[in-house]
Design a protein around this motif. Structure first.
Motif, PDB file in Angstrom:
ATOM      1  N   GLY A 226      -7.264 -16.167 -76.594  1.00  0.00           N
ATOM      2  CA  GLY A 226      -8.515 -15.959 -75.869  1.00  0.00           C
ATOM      3  C   GLY A 226      -9.402 -17.182 -75.775  1.00  0.00           C
ATOM      4  O   GLY A 226     -10.559 -17.078 -75.354  1.00  0.00           O
ATOM      5  N   THR A 227      -8.887 -18.353 -76.162  1.00  0.00           N
ATOM      6  CA  THR A 227      -9.682 -19.579 -76.082  1.00  0.00           C
ATOM      7  C   THR A 227      -9.429 -20.284 -74.755  1.00  0.00           C
ATOM      8  O   THR A 227      -8.643 -19.842 -73.922  1.00  0.00           O
ATOM      9  CB  THR A 227      -9.338 -20.521 -77.249  1.00  0.00           C
ATOM     10  OG1 THR A 227      -7.953 -20.882 -77.165  1.00  0.00           O
ATOM     11  CG2 THR A 227      -9.611 -19.834 -78.585  1.00  0.00           C
ATOM     12  N   TRP A 228     -10.113 -21.420 -74.587  1.00  0.00           N
ATOM     13  CA  TRP A 228     -10.005 -22.200 -73.349  1.00  0.00           C
ATOM     14  C   TRP A 228      -9.763 -23.663 -73.696  1.00  0.00           C
ATOM     15  O   TRP A 228     -10.269 -24.161 -74.701  1.00  0.00           O
ATOM     16  CB  TRP A 228     -11.282 -22.086 -72.523  1.00  0.00           C
ATOM     17  CG  TRP A 228     -11.558 -20.700 -72.022  1.00  0.00           C
ATOM     18  CD1 TRP A 228     -12.202 -19.703 -72.687  1.00  0.00           C
ATOM     19  CD2 TRP A 228     -11.183 -20.164 -70.756  1.00  0.00           C
ATOM     20  NE1 TRP A 228     -12.261 -18.566 -71.911  1.00  0.00           N
ATOM     21  CE2 TRP A 228     -11.646 -18.824 -70.719  1.00  0.00           C
ATOM     22  CE3 TRP A 228     -10.520 -20.667 -69.642  1.00  0.00           C
ATOM     23  CZ2 TRP A 228     -11.459 -17.991 -69.618  1.00  0.00           C
ATOM     24  CZ3 TRP A 228     -10.329 -19.837 -68.540  1.00  0.00           C
ATOM     25  CH2 TRP A 228     -10.793 -18.525 -68.528  1.00  0.00           C
ATOM     26  N   PRO A 308     -18.911 -22.092 -71.696  1.00  0.00           N
ATOM     27  CA  PRO A 308     -18.235 -21.145 -72.606  1.00  0.00           C
ATOM     28  C   PRO A 308     -18.866 -19.759 -72.614  1.00  0.00           C
ATOM     29  O   PRO A 308     -18.153 -18.753 -72.684  1.00  0.00           O
ATOM     30  CB  PRO A 308     -18.373 -21.829 -73.975  1.00  0.00           C
ATOM     31  CG  PRO A 308     -18.548 -23.276 -73.672  1.00  0.00           C
ATOM     32  CD  PRO A 308     -19.333 -23.319 -72.396  1.00  0.00           C
ATOM     33  N   ASP A 309     -20.200 -19.694 -72.523  1.00  0.00           N
ATOM     34  CA  ASP A 309     -20.855 -18.384 -72.493  1.00  0.00           C
ATOM     35  C   ASP A 309     -20.414 -17.579 -71.276  1.00  0.00           C
ATOM     36  O   ASP A 309     -20.167 -16.367 -71.364  1.00  0.00           O
ATOM     37  CB  ASP A 309     -22.377 -18.553 -72.482  1.00  0.00           C
ATOM     38  CG  ASP A 309     -22.931 -18.964 -73.842  1.00  0.00           C
ATOM     39  OD1 ASP A 309     -22.166 -18.908 -74.830  1.00  0.00           O
ATOM     40  OD2 ASP A 309     -24.112 -19.347 -73.907  1.00  0.00           O
ATOM     41  N   ASN A 312     -16.714 -16.430 -71.613  1.00  0.00           N
ATOM     42  CA  ASN A 312     -16.532 -15.375 -72.615  1.00  0.00           C
ATOM     43  C   ASN A 312     -17.167 -14.051 -72.216  1.00  0.00           C
ATOM     44  O   ASN A 312     -17.012 -13.047 -72.928  1.00  0.00           O
ATOM     45  CB  ASN A 312     -17.109 -15.838 -73.958  1.00  0.00           C
ATOM     46  CG  ASN A 312     -16.279 -16.943 -74.587  1.00  0.00           C
ATOM     47  OD1 ASN A 312     -15.062 -16.984 -74.400  1.00  0.00           O
ATOM     48  ND2 ASN A 312     -16.924 -17.841 -75.314  1.00  0.00           N
ATOM     49  N   HIS A 317     -13.483 -12.067 -67.367  1.00  0.00           N
ATOM     50  CA  HIS A 317     -12.169 -12.156 -68.006  1.00  0.00           C
ATOM     51  C   HIS A 317     -11.028 -12.245 -67.001  1.00  0.00           C
ATOM     52  O   HIS A 317      -9.940 -12.739 -67.328  1.00  0.00           O
ATOM     53  CB  HIS A 317     -11.957 -10.966 -68.948  1.00  0.00           C
ATOM     54  CG  HIS A 317     -12.685 -11.123 -70.248  1.00  0.00           C
ATOM     55  ND1 HIS A 317     -12.637 -10.186 -71.266  1.00  0.00           N
ATOM     56  CD2 HIS A 317     -13.480 -12.125 -70.709  1.00  0.00           C
ATOM     57  CE1 HIS A 317     -13.380 -10.610 -72.284  1.00  0.00           C
ATOM     58  NE2 HIS A 317     -13.902 -11.768 -71.967  1.00  0.00           N
TER      59      HIS A 317
END
Length: 431
Positions: A226-228, A308-309, A312, A317
């Motif tokens: 689930g990271t980038w 990032p906010d 996420n 998604h």
């Protein structure tokens, strides 16, 4: 006729009264002279890449600009003349044949000259050279009053300011003369990977300020768990041998040195690099699905927390499986078009959420459009500005806020040159 009811976004559909193929200036002038007193909308259409109905004319007329596709290069003057309907690939072809190239060009070469100039046009060199629209020497237009005019800094300067990045509000573009520059023979392309958005932004800016790198762009890519991952693409043009490996890269960069990708290729091949991805999207059917894209200009110092906010957020998604996130650097002082609104800072980033809807029912697509609006409102809170080629519903009050201090002058130019208010109503600026 059928194609004029839709666009690349596949979200807004309308039905015009008719479509006029722009085989001559006289035909376009006659149409505007007919439509103006009757209050019938008129919109230019090139390649049809608007995401949210901006190029449609419900109950009015769409001018198909594709017949205006003549492209002529003038190597001695380092300029090129192109009709509004010419695809950018023809601009590239004609320029490269003379050993020249546009200083700024889009990633997607099928976009039309008129469409790019009306929206502004970002490219991989925009941090250094501004917009495609900033390369205009002069421009032929037809106003909403039916006048065909050639505009430049010396002639009709009010229109020259209002047409590039002016969203087709005051006049429709017929032809433009663009500046060119010498083209390199080859490029070396580096892809650098970061796990931290903060180090990514810092390295991207360092590369922007290094004169050896002409193109600097970036993407945020989904990673495991689930990271980038944040990827910079930096390109060094050359006509001779370069140092081997990563010898060109500054030592101060903070990327993962074990994952660097390096490729040498001809400059022309580099310019055509997105075509393989487009063919794949057409084959899989994604090209034909709705594209609720969102483009924002952000102050660079807000990016490391804002992006990032957003990614996420559960509403975003879908970008992990059906989308591309572009994050590329800009420099405010290079962006010359007065109607391109931007944050006050000089160091900027262009964030583009290039989402493809997996469900095509209107309710599901509307949720994605609403999510765009929510991200836009969050961006405004950190000093961000919308780029209008986005799937975001905007009211006239929103537009007045968007244009801010230039709104009054913009409205005055619109009233002078489009007295009936018929041009390019798809943006919804005035009503």
């Amino acid at each position: 006729m059928q194609s004029a009811t839709d666009d690349f976004g596949h979200i807004i559909r309308s039905r015009p009264r008719g479509v006029l193929a722009a085989h001559s200036e006289d035909a376009v002038r006659d149409l505007i002279s007919f439509a103006g007193p009757r209050g019938l909308p008129v919109t230019a259409r090139g390649s049809g890449y608007a995401p949210y109905g901006q190029g449609q004319a419900h109950g009015g007329y769409v001018v198909d600009m594709r017949p205006l596709d003549d492209v002529r290069c003038f190597p001695a003057e380092r300029t090129l003349s192109a009709g509004a309907g010419a695809p950018w690939r023809e601009v590239v072809r004609a320029a490269l044949a003379a050993g020249l190239a546009p200083p700024v060009g889009p990633d997607h070469l099928d976009a039309s000259v008129g469409g790019l100039l009306s929206a502004g046009g970002f490219g991989g060199t925009s941090h250094r050279h501004g917009l495609v629209a900033d390369q205009v020497v002069d421009i032929d237009v037809i106003t909403g009053a039916g006048q065909v005019l050639t505009c430049s800094r010396e002639h009709h300067p009010d229109l020259f300011d209002a047409v590039p990045a002016g969203l087709g509000q005051c006049a429709l573009i017929l032809r433009a003369t663009l500046r060119l520059a010498p083209a390199p023979d080859r490029v070396r392309r580096f892809r650098l990977y970061h796990s931290s958005p903060r180090s990514y932004v810092a390295d991207q800016r360092r590369l922007c300020e290094d004169p050896r790198f002409s193109h600097v762009v970036g993407q945020v890519r989904p990673d495991v768990g689930g990271t980038w991952t944040y990827m910079i693409e930096a390109v060094a043009p050359h006509t001779r041998e370069l140092p081997g490996g990563d010898g060109l890269l500054p030592d101060s960069l903070d990327h993962d040195r074990d994952t660097v990708e390096i490729e040498d290729l001809p400059y022309e091949e580099f310019l055509h690099r997105p075509e393989r991805d487009e063919r794949l999207l057409r084959t899989t059917g994604e090209w034909q699905r709705p594209h609720p894209w969102l483009s924002l200009l952000l102050p660079e110092d807000a990016v490391a927390s804002f992006v990032p906010d957003v990614l996420n957020d559960p509403a975003q998604h879908g970008l992990r499986t059906s989308g591309v996130v572009q994050l590329r650097p800009l420099t405010g002082r290079t962006l010359g078009a007065s109607l391109l609104r931007r944050p006050a800072a000089d160091r900027l980033c262009l964030l583009v959420l290039m989402r493809t809807a997996t469900a095509t029912d209107p309710v599901a697509v509307r949720r994605l459009v609403d999510a765009n609006r929510a991200v836009y409102d969050r961006a405004k809170a950190v000093g961000g500005v919308l780029h209008p080629m986005s799937a975001v519903p905007m009211t006239p009050a929103d537009w007045r806020d968007h244009f801010g201090p230039v709104w009054r002058e913009f409205a005055g130019t619109k009233a002078r040159h489009d007295p009936h208010g018929i041009l390019t109503r798809g943006y919804g600026l005035w009503t």
